[in-house]
Write an enzyme that holds these catalytic residues in place. Structure first.
Site, PDB file in Angstrom:
ATOM      1  CG  HIS A  19       3.561   4.387  12.039  1.00 23.18           C
ATOM      2  ND1 HIS A  19       2.930   4.485  10.819  1.00 23.18           N
ATOM      3  CD2 HIS A  19       2.564   4.433  12.964  1.00 23.18           C
ATOM      4  CE1 HIS A  19       1.620   4.602  10.997  1.00 23.18           C
ATOM      5  NE2 HIS A  19       1.370   4.567  12.293  1.00 23.18           N
ATOM      6  CG  HIS A  31       0.433   3.228  15.501  1.00 21.17           C
ATOM      7  ND1 HIS A  31       0.161   4.533  15.184  1.00 21.17           N
ATOM      8  CD2 HIS A  31       0.679   3.204  16.835  1.00 21.17           C
ATOM      9  CE1 HIS A  31       0.242   5.274  16.281  1.00 21.17           C
ATOM     10  NE2 HIS A  31       0.560   4.491  17.288  1.00 21.17           N
ATOM     11  CG  ASP A  35      -3.286   1.466  11.998  1.00 16.49           C
ATOM     12  OD1 ASP A  35      -2.342   1.581  12.800  1.00 16.49           O
ATOM     13  OD2 ASP A  35      -3.816   2.451  11.435  1.00 16.49           O
ATOM     14  CG  HIS A  36       0.308   1.944   9.686  1.00 16.89           C
ATOM     15  ND1 HIS A  36       0.154   2.626   8.507  1.00 16.89           N
ATOM     16  CD2 HIS A  36      -0.589   2.467  10.561  1.00 16.89           C
ATOM     17  CE1 HIS A  36      -0.797   3.549   8.662  1.00 16.89           C
ATOM     18  NE2 HIS A  36      -1.263   3.476   9.898  1.00 16.89           N
ATOM     19  CG  ASP A  64      -1.017   6.690  10.387  1.00 21.02           C
ATOM     20  OD1 ASP A  64      -1.534   6.593   9.257  1.00 21.02           O
ATOM     21  OD2 ASP A  64      -1.339   5.979  11.359  1.00 21.02           O
ATOM     22  CG  HIS A  68      -3.781  10.692  12.434  1.00 18.15           C
ATOM     23  ND1 HIS A  68      -3.174   9.860  11.535  1.00 18.15           N
ATOM     24  CD2 HIS A  68      -4.141   9.931  13.484  1.00 18.15           C
ATOM     25  CE1 HIS A  68      -3.179   8.621  12.027  1.00 18.15           C
ATOM     26  NE2 HIS A  68      -3.754   8.639  13.214  1.00 18.15           N
ATOM     27  CG  HIS A 104      -4.633   5.779   7.628  1.00 20.73           C
ATOM     28  ND1 HIS A 104      -5.182   6.534   8.635  1.00 20.73           N
ATOM     29  CD2 HIS A 104      -3.935   4.795   8.243  1.00 20.73           C
ATOM     30  CE1 HIS A 104      -4.822   6.027   9.807  1.00 20.73           C
ATOM     31  NE2 HIS A 104      -4.069   4.964   9.596  1.00 20.73           N
TER      32      HIS A 104
HETATM   33 ZN    ZN Z   1      -0.324   5.397  13.315  1.00 22.00          ZN
HETATM   34 ZN    ZN Z   2      -2.715   4.358  11.154  1.00 22.41          ZN
END
Ligand code: ZN
Ligand code: ZN
Length: 709
Positions: free
Chosen positions: A74, A76, A78-79, A183, A404, A426
């Site tokens: 996705h 985000h 952090d990804h 996530d 989440h 994660h």
């Molecule tokens: Zn995310």
């Molecule tokens: Zn994440």
């Protein structure tokens, strides 16, 4: 058809997992899985608590040129935020896939990230706008539920909930199935589908563990708590700050606020702002992809024909320049981690007033201001001037809409997916450790059974290796498939492997069914032989028994076919042999050549030439030769002679064993054992046994019988 179920796994059956980021931490997600020489990278994020190179996953620890496919779960940061770096500044050469909405949002999001990350701090930006543009062109998109195949790696995207466009991936390599959640959320949402249970059971599940063993309070209670807090803050004349990541969860919060404002006319004079440099573009993307959202929101769109993301009570704010900060308001502002930007500026501005409220709705990453402020500090450092501190009196609340899974949801999902190996990613180390223990104690009764579930919580750069053997099944295609074989019947053909799919084909079907073209190599060699045609024929008959003479006696040219494989033409003092190359015929051709090269020097030739007995029946000469050899040769030399003849026949495939009493002939995976004293041949292959016996018979007949025979 070949099955290998009973063999034990070898090194090629080793599945390997390594986290270059997101291992025992939240942030810079990047995991690499490999099996049977294929490598898949999952996500390429940055760590929100760091900047510049320090925010990257440990890319130096892995040879990225070996990665075949990179799947982004996705948008985000952090990804996905180190993807342009991977594509433009490393030796990565693989193909990159993400869903359509992810790609659409990624473009704007990373454009903003380049600006923000290059704008402050002491580190240079990881990549430029140009890098982003160049890499963007090369990103391919996937549809949910459509299976793609890239060089033998199959993968399918499933809905993950979490944010618009988020995907979980089922990856299949040579029959081994790995499911990566990215996530994910399982909660009913205002606009998203919740995560799907994959329709097939994977061997390995790679699951996020953000909330570990934490359990969310019910959604309705959280919403009530949020709206109550906002309402009461406004009533006492305060401002509400909701720091959010610009996209994704922000839209869910806006839907909640819009709905609340619509049903509370007394609030409608109070402004709700959505502040992000990307606000307008992001809302456009959300309006575009309503069809990718859940049934509820699609129905609303269809029934009212107004887009649910056309808000009545929410104003978009690109920057604080146009913001009149007069009295109560609600501000949904990026970025979510309060590291810099609009949300940080407003936090510092509003912190001293106790009427104001800060509401943290996302997951706060370790090392960020969003995490630090949850400890309720009495003062906070100023972003522009780190030596200055600002008193903090505004109230701080954490009400999570992070999307989440909590422990109950994650654990039920892991059950439903049914993998025997679960790799946790994660999650902060302690949170993840608690989740691992909780899961292990849940599955404790299965320990030692074939239902046992193994849980792994690897740190970054620590490899997890799991042996996996997948049964090899070959499909019989073409003429071989015309008649189903009877039980126990051997089916012979060419085994073709392409991208882990095996087919058993008749050689004539190769071109049609596998695209492989077959070619025939004809080999030809000419040697000088001074002896006449009769001598050549005589020696060949000694070696090979009956040979087929194709020429007439009156012809000047002698043409012989030897063992139905090698054609010899002898004319003048030249012998030319011709054969279609393969392992068997090459060996025969070698023997013919050896015979031809020895014809001129052979004592039999000298004797026959001097006597002028050419053309006599060969049987008589056999006896003559035997008689001569009988008197002089010892057993050792007889074995040596037979051995030399076998060597001439079988070339490098022939080996005299160390003690000199036996020999081995190895052709491909067939092996024949020759016992010289018994003059016997042992071989599981009847065809090879017959061939060796024939040569042995003839060899033995031209040397003296061994003692005792
Ligand atoms: Zn995310
Ligand atoms: Zn994440």
């Amino acid at each position: 058809m070949s099955k290998r179920e009973n063999e034990s796994p070898g090194p090629e059956d080793q599945f390997s997992f390594v986290a270059l980021g997101g291992g025992s931490e939240v942030g810079r997600s990047c995991h690499i899985i490999s099996y049977k020489g294929k490598t898949v990278m999952l996500d390429a994020g940055v760590h929100p608590a760091h900047s510049g190179m320090a925010s990257l996953p440990f890319y130096d620890e892995y040879d990225l040129s070996t990665v075949d496919v990179l799947l982004i779960s996705h948008f985000h940061l952090d990804h996905a935020a180190s993807l342009p770096y991977v594509m433009q500044h490393t030796n990565f050469r693989g193909r990159v896939f993400m869903t359509h909405p992810t790609k659409a949002i990624y473009r704007w999001l990373l454009g903003d990230f380049v600006k923000v990350s290059g704008g402050g701090g002491d580190s240079a930006p990881l990549y430029t706008d140009e890098d982003l543009f160049d890499s963007f062109e090369r990103i391919e998109t996937v549809d949910y539920h459509a299976t793609m195949e890239v060089s033998g790696i199959r993968f399918t995207a499933y809905h993950a909930g979490h944010v618009l466009g988020a995907a979980m991936y089922m990856v299949e390599i040579a029959g081994l199935k790995v499911f990566f959640t990215g996530d994910y959320s399982r909660e009913a949402d205002r606009h998203l589908n919740s995560a799907e249970i994959p329709p097939i059971r994977p061997d390995i599940l790679i699951s996020e563990s953000t909330y570990g063993t934490g359990v969310h309070e019910p959604r309705t209670e959280r919403e009530t708590r949020l709206t109550k807090l906002i309402h009461s803050t406004i009533e006492k004349g305060g401002r509400c700050l909701l720091p959010v990541f610009a996209l994704g969860r922000a839209q869910e919060l806006l839907l909640i606020l819009e709905e609340y404002w619509a049903t509370h006319p007394e609030l409608q004079t109070v402004k709700v702002y959505y502040a992000s440099a990307l606000a307008r573009k992001c809302m456009a993307v959300f309006r575009t992809y309503v069809n990718m959202m859940n049934d509820d929101i699609r129905r609303r769109f269809r029934d009212s024909s107004t887009n649910p993301f056309e808000f009545r009570y929410i104003r978009q704010l690109r920057s604080l320049d146009k913001f009149d900060d007069l009295g109560p308001c609600v501000m949904v502002a990026a970025p979510g981690m309060l590291q810099n930007g609009v949300s940080r500026e407003l936090l510092e501005r509003w912190a001293p007033d106790s009427r104001n409220a800060l509401i943290i709705t996302g997951y706060s990453v370790e090392g960020t201001m969003a995490k630090k402020i949850l400890t309720q500090p009495t003062e906070i450092p100023s972003m522009t001037n780190p030596d200055t501190t600002i008193p903090r009196r505004l109230s701080i609340a954490e009400i999570s809409f992070a999307a989440h899974v909590d422990f109950n949801e994650n654990s039920a999902f892991i059950d439903a997916v049914g993998a025997r190996h679960v790799i946790l990613v994660h999650g902060e180390a302690t949170t993840m450790g608690r989740l691992k223990s909780a899961l292990l104690s849940k599955y404790t009764s299965r320990k030692g059974t074939d239902q046992e579930v193994k849980i792994y919580n690897p740190k970054n750069c620590v490899e997890v290796e799991l042996p996996f053997k997948t049964a090899k099944v070959a499909r019989v295609t073409g003429v071989l498939a015309d008649k189903p074989p009877n039980e126990g019947q051997l089916v012979t053909g060419v085994l073709v492997e392409k991208d882990f799919h095996l087919s058993l084909l008749h050689v004539n079907d190769l071109r049609e069914y596998s695209g492989i073209t077959t070619s025939v190599v004809t080999e030809k060699q000419t040697v000088t032989v001074d002896a006449g045609p009769d001598l050549v024929r005589y020696h060949l008959e000694q070696m090979f028994g009956e040979v087929e003479v194709l020429s007439d006696e009156t012809d000047e040219i002698l043409v012989i076919m030897i063992m139905n494989a090698v054609r010899l033409e002898h004319s003048g003092n030249k012998s030319t042999i011709e054969w279609i190359g393969n392992v068997m015929t090459d060996a025969i051709a070698d023997s013919v050549l050896a015979v031809l090269l020895s014809v001129d020097s052979s004592p039999a030739s000298v004797k026959m030439s001097s006597k002028g007995t050419c053309g006599c029946h060969s049987h008589e000469h056999d006896e003559g030769l035997n008689g001569e050899a009988n008197g002089h040769a010892k057993e050792r030399s007889r074995i040596d002679e037979i051995s030399a003849l076998l060597k001439a026949q079988f070339g490098d495939c022939y080996n005299l064993d160390a003690e000199g009493q036996t020999a081995t002939i190895k052709i491909e995976n067939m092996e024949a054992k020759v016992n010289f004293s018994e003059l016997t041949v042992e071989c599981p292959s009847a065809a090879l046994k017959k061939r060796v016996e024939a040569v042995l018979d003839r060899s033995a007949s031209i040397v003296a019988p061994l003692t005792g025979h």
